[in-house]
Scaffold this active site. Sequence first.
Site, PDB file in Angstrom:
ATOM      1  N   ASN A  93      22.915  42.667   4.183  1.00  0.00           N
ATOM      2  CA  ASN A  93      22.259  41.792   3.460  1.00  0.00           C
ATOM      3  C   ASN A  93      22.382  40.281   4.195  1.00  0.00           C
ATOM      4  OD1 ASN A  93      20.979  42.489   0.790  1.00  0.00           O
ATOM      5  ND2 ASN A  93      23.366  42.584   0.358  1.00  0.00           N
ATOM      6  N   HIS A 106      29.149  42.657   6.255  1.00  0.00           N
ATOM      7  CA  HIS A 106      28.973  44.090   5.165  1.00  0.00           C
ATOM      8  C   HIS A 106      28.673  45.027   5.539  1.00  0.00           C
ATOM      9  CE1 HIS A 106      28.790  41.261   3.441  1.00  0.00           C
ATOM     10  NE2 HIS A 106      28.196  41.332   2.052  1.00  0.00           N
TER      11      HIS A 106
END
Length: 120
Positions: A93, A106
């Site tokens: 995201n 991440h």
Amino acid sequence: MVAGGATSEDCVFCRIVRGEFETAFVAESDLAVAFRDLHPQAPTHVLVVPRVHVVALRDLDDDALAAGLLRLATEVARCEGLTEGGGFRVLTNDGPDAGQTVDHLHLHVLGGRPLPAPLA
Ligand code: 5GP
Ligand code: ZN
């Protein structure tokens, strides 16, 4: 990236990388670490996190690191048995519209159950 690729003092994922919370790594490489999400959304929900502080995908300008993150994500999926079974999903995201809540790049590795279509 933060100037010089330094870690960020207050960043929770930098603190995990430094071992400050004694978080167990399910896999690691010289470039990245992988650990289980605090609030798993699937039987396997692992985060793959670069050792250096990169805020989001838009800031990733290191080709070796980009490849290394994908490699480690796939290694996690293989270790979790997901490459033998129903498969897995890797996602990131970037920014508030996508729901990014931790400003340290991440990859989510998700699997172990049928996953709903990613776009609601
Ligand atoms: P994002 O919403 O930014 O894509 O994902 C951040 C993820 O990090 C969330 O799924 C959240 O549960 C996880 N998370 C946040 N803080 C921690 C933490 O301190 N430890 C672990 N293991 N996961 C965390
Ligand atoms: Zn960080």
